[in-house]
Design a protein around this motif. Structure first.
Motif, short mmCIF file in Angstrom:
data_model
loop_
_atom_site.label_atom_id
_atom_site.label_comp_id
_atom_site.label_asym_id
_atom_site.label_seq_id
_atom_site.Cartn_x
_atom_site.Cartn_y
_atom_site.Cartn_z
N ASP A 227 -4.06 5.38 -12.49
CA ASP A 227 -5.38 4.77 -12.42
C ASP A 227 -5.80 4.28 -13.81
O ASP A 227 -6.24 5.06 -14.65
CB ASP A 227 -6.39 5.79 -11.87
CG ASP A 227 -7.73 5.13 -11.52
OD1 ASP A 227 -7.90 3.93 -11.78
OD2 ASP A 227 -8.61 5.85 -10.99
N GLU A 228 -5.70 3.01 -14.00
CA GLU A 228 -6.06 2.36 -15.28
C GLU A 228 -5.46 3.08 -16.47
O GLU A 228 -6.13 3.32 -17.48
CB GLU A 228 -7.59 2.28 -15.42
CG GLU A 228 -8.18 1.37 -14.37
CD GLU A 228 -9.59 0.93 -14.72
OE1 GLU A 228 -9.94 0.88 -15.91
OE2 GLU A 228 -10.33 0.60 -13.77
N SER B 194 -10.62 3.95 -7.77
CA SER B 194 -10.47 5.36 -8.14
C SER B 194 -10.76 6.27 -6.95
O SER B 194 -10.14 7.33 -6.80
CB SER B 194 -11.41 5.72 -9.29
OG SER B 194 -11.03 5.02 -10.44
N GLN C 190 -8.02 8.24 -14.42
CA GLN C 190 -8.69 7.22 -15.22
C GLN C 190 -9.41 7.90 -16.40
O GLN C 190 -9.39 7.39 -17.51
CB GLN C 190 -9.69 6.44 -14.37
CG GLN C 190 -10.37 5.32 -15.13
CD GLN C 190 -11.27 4.46 -14.23
OE1 GLN C 190 -11.45 4.73 -13.05
NE2 GLN C 190 -11.82 3.41 -14.81
MG MG Z 1 -11.82 3.48 -11.36
#
Ligand code: MG
Ligand code: ATP
Lengths: 251, 480
Positions: free
Chosen positions: A170-171, A41, A85
Motif C-alpha cells: 500500500d503506497e 487502503s 501505508q
Molecule cells: Mg490509502
C-alpha cells in the motif's frame, strides 16, 4: 489465488467499498490506482482482516478457501502480507525480535519448529543485502524514530523475510527517495515467482516502470471503474482521473 | 462492550499458575500476637538475649502505632490477632545435601520451575529457599565460603555470626520506622543474610525464593545484606504463594548496606497470589526495603511486581556518601482487582549523589496502580542529580493509574527532572502484529515486554526470561 466478488464493506454508517471484483492469479502483478479516499487502503485492510470494517456483502477467497471468517493472523499464516501505508511504531521491540516472533508464529501455525537462530541470522543478512539495509538497524525499536522512507523499506524487508504468497504493497513507494525506490523495486522483482502474486497500490506511474504490472485497475468511490494494462497507468499520469470519473459517472 | 474491550477482557483474564499447596507437616504456634508469642518464637529459634530484647522493643513500639492509610489502596485491615506468627515445615533432621529434601518440598521446587538441581547446574545460582518462615536449603555455600562470603538464613547468621547481625540489623530500617517494619522486627522468623567481604566481587548471582504455604500464616522475612568496601554482589529474590482463600499477610524488611565503593544489585520478581478474578483472596504485601550507600557506593533496586492483591512497597536508597548512586527500576502489573502503591524514595545527603528512577506501571482489568516517589535533596547534597521517568500503560478503560511524585529540594545546586507518560496499547499496534502472524495474546506480551525493556534489561539474563514469562502469564491466558 485471490478472488474477490462483489465485496461491500464499510464502517457503521458509511459504505466505503461498494462492490469490488478482482481476480489475482499466481505470478501476476496487479496495480491499483485511484484518487485519495477512493478506498484503496480500506480494500487492503479488509483483505488482511481488519475488524474495524464490517463486510456487508460479497466474498473473498484465497487459494479456494473463504477467508472472511478468519482472524488477521490466520490470513497472515496463509501467506497474505500487507505492507502498511502508515507502518506502526512499537517502542522497545527490536526489528529483529519482531521479525523473529512473526516468522516463528507463522511456522508454528504450520506445525514447524522455530527457525534455528543461525539460519534466521543468515536469512536476515541475505535480505538486508538485497534491500541495502544498514547493520545497526536490526536492534532499533520497530519503526520508532524511523524516517518515512526507512519505515517503508522496513515493511519490504519484513515481506522478504516472511516470503508471502500474496503481498499487498500500500503506497510503499510514497516517501522513498529515487535510489530507495529502485532498490525496493528491484528487491520486489527478485522475490517474484510463478507461485506468488503482488498487488501494488500507488499514485505514481514511476513505480510501475520498475515493477511492471500485468493489470492496472482504477478504484473510484469504492468500485473498480476501469481496468487495463500498464498503458492505462501512462494515460492516467498524463490525463489525471477526470476523464475516468466522468466515464464512470455516466454509467 | 466494544470489540476491543472484549479482547482485552479475555486476554487479561489469566488464572494464577502457581496455586497449589505442599502437603507437609508443619510446626505452628497458636494464633495471636503478644509478648509471650514473641518469647516463644525467640526461644524456638534459640536466640541470644539481645535479639529477644530487640524484638520486644519493636513489639512495644508497634503496639503504639497506627496502621498507615495514606497509600492509594483500599483493603480490609488484617486482624493481627488472627494470624499465626510461626510455622516451620517439620524436618526430621538437618539437611546435609539437597537430596535429603522432603519429596513434597522437592515437588514444590519443581512446580515453581526452579528445580534446584537445574539451577545449580545451569545458572550457577546459589539458592536460599525460604518456605513459610524457615530457610530449608542453601546451595553453593561452600564455594562462597572460600571467598569469605557468608550467605545463609538469618537464623543461622544469628547463631554463627551474631556480631555481624547485631552490628547491622535495624541500622537502615529502625524498629520504629513504620507499622509494618515494627511488626516485622518483632516477629520475623527467617530470611536471608549475606555478607561480602572487602574487595570481593561475588562470582554468582545470589538467589532466594520465598513462598507462602501454610494457610493463615503471615510471612515476615528479614533480609540483611552487607557489601563491605569495594565489594560487589547481585542478589535475586523471587516470590510465589499458593492459592488461598483468605488474604495472607506478608510484611518483609530488607536492609542493604553498601560501604565505600561497594555495589549492590537487588532484583525482585514477585508473583504472590493476586486473588481471583472477583478480587477474593490474595496476598497483602507490605514491604519495607531500604539501602544505604556510603561514599561512591551504588545500590540498584530492580523489581518486577506482578502478584499480590495489595502491594505497598517503596524500595529506597539513602545516598549518604559523596558520589553515591541510587537506582530504581520497576515494572508493576495490576490486573483484575489488584491494587499496587509502589515507588521509591531517594534521599540525597552526599555531594554529587545521583539517582535514577524508571517506573513502568501496567494496569489491566479493574485494577489500580499508583506510583509514589519521593526525591529529597538535603542541604549538604551539593550537585545532587535525579532523573525520574514514570510511565503507565493502560489496558482497557476500567483500570486506573496514578502518579504521586514528591520532590523536596534543599540545595540550590541540585538538578531534578521528572517525566511522566500514560499510554494505551493501540488497536493499530495489535492489528499490525496480527497482520504479521502474531496472535493478539502474543502481540500484547510483545508490546508489554517492549514497554518494560528498560527495566527488564537491568535483570540478570535468566531472571529476565522468567520475568517476561511472568508478565505474559499475568496479562494473558484464555485467548486462542
Ligand atoms: Mg490509502
Ligand atoms: N475506520 C474508518 N472510519 C471512518 N471512515 C473511514 C475509515 N477508514 C476509511 N474511511 C474513509 O473511507 C474512505 C476511503 O479511505 P481509504 O483510506 O481506503 O482511501 P485510499 O484510497 O487509501 O486513499 P489515499 O490515497 O489517500 O491513501 C475515506 O473517505 C476515508 O475517510
Amino acid at each position: 489465488m485471490l478472488s474477490i466478488k462483489d465485496l461491500k464493506a464499510g464502517v457503521e454508517e458509511s459504505q466505503i467499498l461498494k462492490g469490488i471484483n478482482l481476480e489475482v492469479k499466481p505470478g501476476e502483478v496487479h496495480a491499483i490506482m485511484g484518487p485519495n479516499g477512493s478506498g484503496k487502503s480500506t480494500l487492503s485492510s479488509v483483505i488482511a482482516g481488519r475488524e474495524d470494517y464490517e463486510v456487508k456483502g460479497g466474498s473473498i477467497s484465497f487459494e479456494g478457501d473463504d477467508i472472511l471468517e478468519l482472524d488477521p493472523e490466520e490470513r497472515a499464516h496463509k501467506g497474505i502480507f500487507l505492507s502498511f501505508q502508515y507502518p506502526i511504531e512499537i517502542p522497545g521491540v527490536s526489528v529483529s525480535n519482531f521479525i523473529k516472533t512473526s516468522l516463528n508464529e507463522s511456522r508454528k501455525a504450520q506445525g514447524l519448529e522455530p527457525m534455528p537462530a543461525g539460519d534466521l541470522l543468515k536469512m536476515m543478512r541475505e535480505k538486508m543485502e538485497l534491500f541495502e539495509i544498514k547493520k545497526g538497524y536490526l536492534s532499533r525499536s520497530l519503526n520508532q524514530g524511523f524516517s518515512g522512507g526507512e519505515k517503508k523499506r522496513n515493511e519490504i524487508f519484513q515481506m522478504a523475510m516472511l516470503e508471502p504468497k500474496l503481498a499487498i504493497l500500500d503506497e510503499t513507494d510514497s516517501g522513498l527517495d529515487i535510489d530507495a525506490l529502485r532498490i525496493v523495486a528491484n528487491g520486489v522483482n527478485k522475490l517474484r515467482s510463478d507461485d506468488n502474486a503482488t498487488i501494488v497500490i500507488t499514485h505514481y506511474q514511476r513505480l510501475l516502470d520498475y515493477i511492471i504490472p500485468d493489470f492496472v485497475h482504477v478504484l473510484y468511490d469504492g468500485r473498480i471503474v476501469k481496468s487495463g494494462t500498464k498503458e492505462l497507468a501512462h494515460e492516467l499520469e498524463e490525463k489525471g482521473y477526470d476523464w475516468i470519473i466522468k466515464e464512470a459517472d455516466q454509467c | 462492550m466494544t470489540e476491543e474491550d472484549k479482547i482485552l477482557e479475555e486476554v487479561t483474564a489469566a488464572e494464577y499458575k502457581y496455586g497449589f499447596t505442599t502437603d507437609i507437616e508443619s510446626d505452628k504456634i497458636p494464633k495471636g500476637l503478644n509478648e509471650d508469642v514473641i518469647r516463644i518464637i525467640s526461644q524456638k529459634k534459640n536466640e541470644p538475649e539481645w535479639l529477644l530484647e530487640y524484638r520486644l522493643k519493636a513489639f512495644r513500639s508497634w503496639e503504639k502505632m497506627e496502621e498507615p492509610d495514606w497509600a492509594n489502596i483500599n483493603y480490609e485491615k488484617p486482624n493481627y490477632q488472627d494470624i499465626i506468627y510461626y510455622a516451620a515445615p517439620k524436618q526430621k533432621k538437618k539437611l546435609e545435601s539437597l537430596d535429603d529434601l522432603d519429596p513434597e518440598m522437592k515437588k514444590t521446587f519443581d512446580k515453581l520451575g526452579i528445580s534446584l538441581d537445574e539451577q545449580k547446574r545451569l545458572a550457577g545460582v546459589a539458592v536460599d529457599f525460604v518456605m513459610d518462615s524457615v530457610s530449608v536449603a542453601t546451595s553453593f555455600k561452600d564455594n562462597l565460603a572460600d571467598l569469605g562470603i557468608i550467605f545463609c538464613s538469618i537464623s543461622e547468621a544469628v547463631q554463627e555470626h551474631p556480631e555481624l547481625v547485631k552490628k547491622y540489623i535495624g541500622t537502615v530500617v529502625p524498629t520504629s520506622d513504620n507499622f509494618f517494619s515494627a511488626l516485622n522486627s518483632a516477629v520475623f522468623t527467617d530470611g536471608s543474610f549475606c555478607y561480602i567481604p572487602k574487595g570481593v566481587k561475588c562470582p554468582m548471582e545470589l538467589s532466594t525464593y520465598f513462598r507462602i504455604n501454610e494457610a493463615g500464616t503471615g510471612q515476615f522475612e528479614r533480609t540483611l545484606l552487607i557489601a563491605d568496601k569495594g565489594s560487589y554482589v547481585s542478589y535475586l529474590e523471587g516470590c510465589t504463594a499458593p492459592m488461598r482463600d483468605e488474604n495472607q499477610l506478608h510484611a518483609a524488611v530488607v536492609e542493604l548496606i553498601a560501604m565505600d565503593d561497594a555495589e549492590i544489585k537487588y532484583s525482585t520478581v514477585q508473583n504472590w497470589y493476586p486473588g481471583d478474578a472477583e478480587g477474593k483472596g490474595g496476598v497483602f504485601n507490605f514491604v519495607t526495603k531500604r539501602g544505604i550507600c556510603h561514599d561512591r557506593a551504588k545500590i540498584s533496586w530492580t523489581q518486577v511486581e506482578t502478584g499480590s492483591a495489595v502491594t505497598w512497597k517503596y524500595p529506597s536508597c539513602i545516598l549518604k556518601g559523596d558520589d553515591s548512586i541510587g537506582e530504581f527500576y520497576s515494572v508493576a502489573v495490576t490486573n483484575n482487582y489488584q491494587q499496587a502503591d509502589t515507588g521509591t524514595k531517594m534521599i540525597h545527603l552526599g555531594k554529587n549523589s545521583k539517582s535514577t528512577i524508571i517506573s513502568k506501571g501496567i494496569c489491566a482489568g479493574k485494577s489500580e496502580g499508583s506510583y509514589r516517589g519521593l526525591v529529597k535533596i538535603m542541604k549538604g547534597a551539593e550537585n545532587a542529580r535525579n532523573f525520574s521517568q514514570c510511565d503507565s500503560l493502560l489496558m482497557g478503560d476500567k483500570c486506573g493509574s496514578h502518579t504521586f511524585p514528591y520532590i523536596e529540594v534543599k540545595n540550590k545546586s541540585a538538578k531534578v527532572e521528572h517525566e511522566a507518560t500514560t499510554s494505551k496499547i493501540g488497536e493499530d499496534q495489535i492489528f499490525y502484529c496480527n497482520q504479521r502472524g502474531i496472535g493478539t495474546e502474543e502481540a500484547i506480551a510483545l508490546i508489554v515486554n517492549g514497554y518494560c525493556k528498560d527495566v527488564l534489561n537491568q535483570l540478570p539474563m535468566e531472571f529476565a526470561v522468567e520475568a517476561q514469562k511472568l508478565l505474559a502469564i499475568s496479562l494473558e491466558g484464555s485467548v486462542g
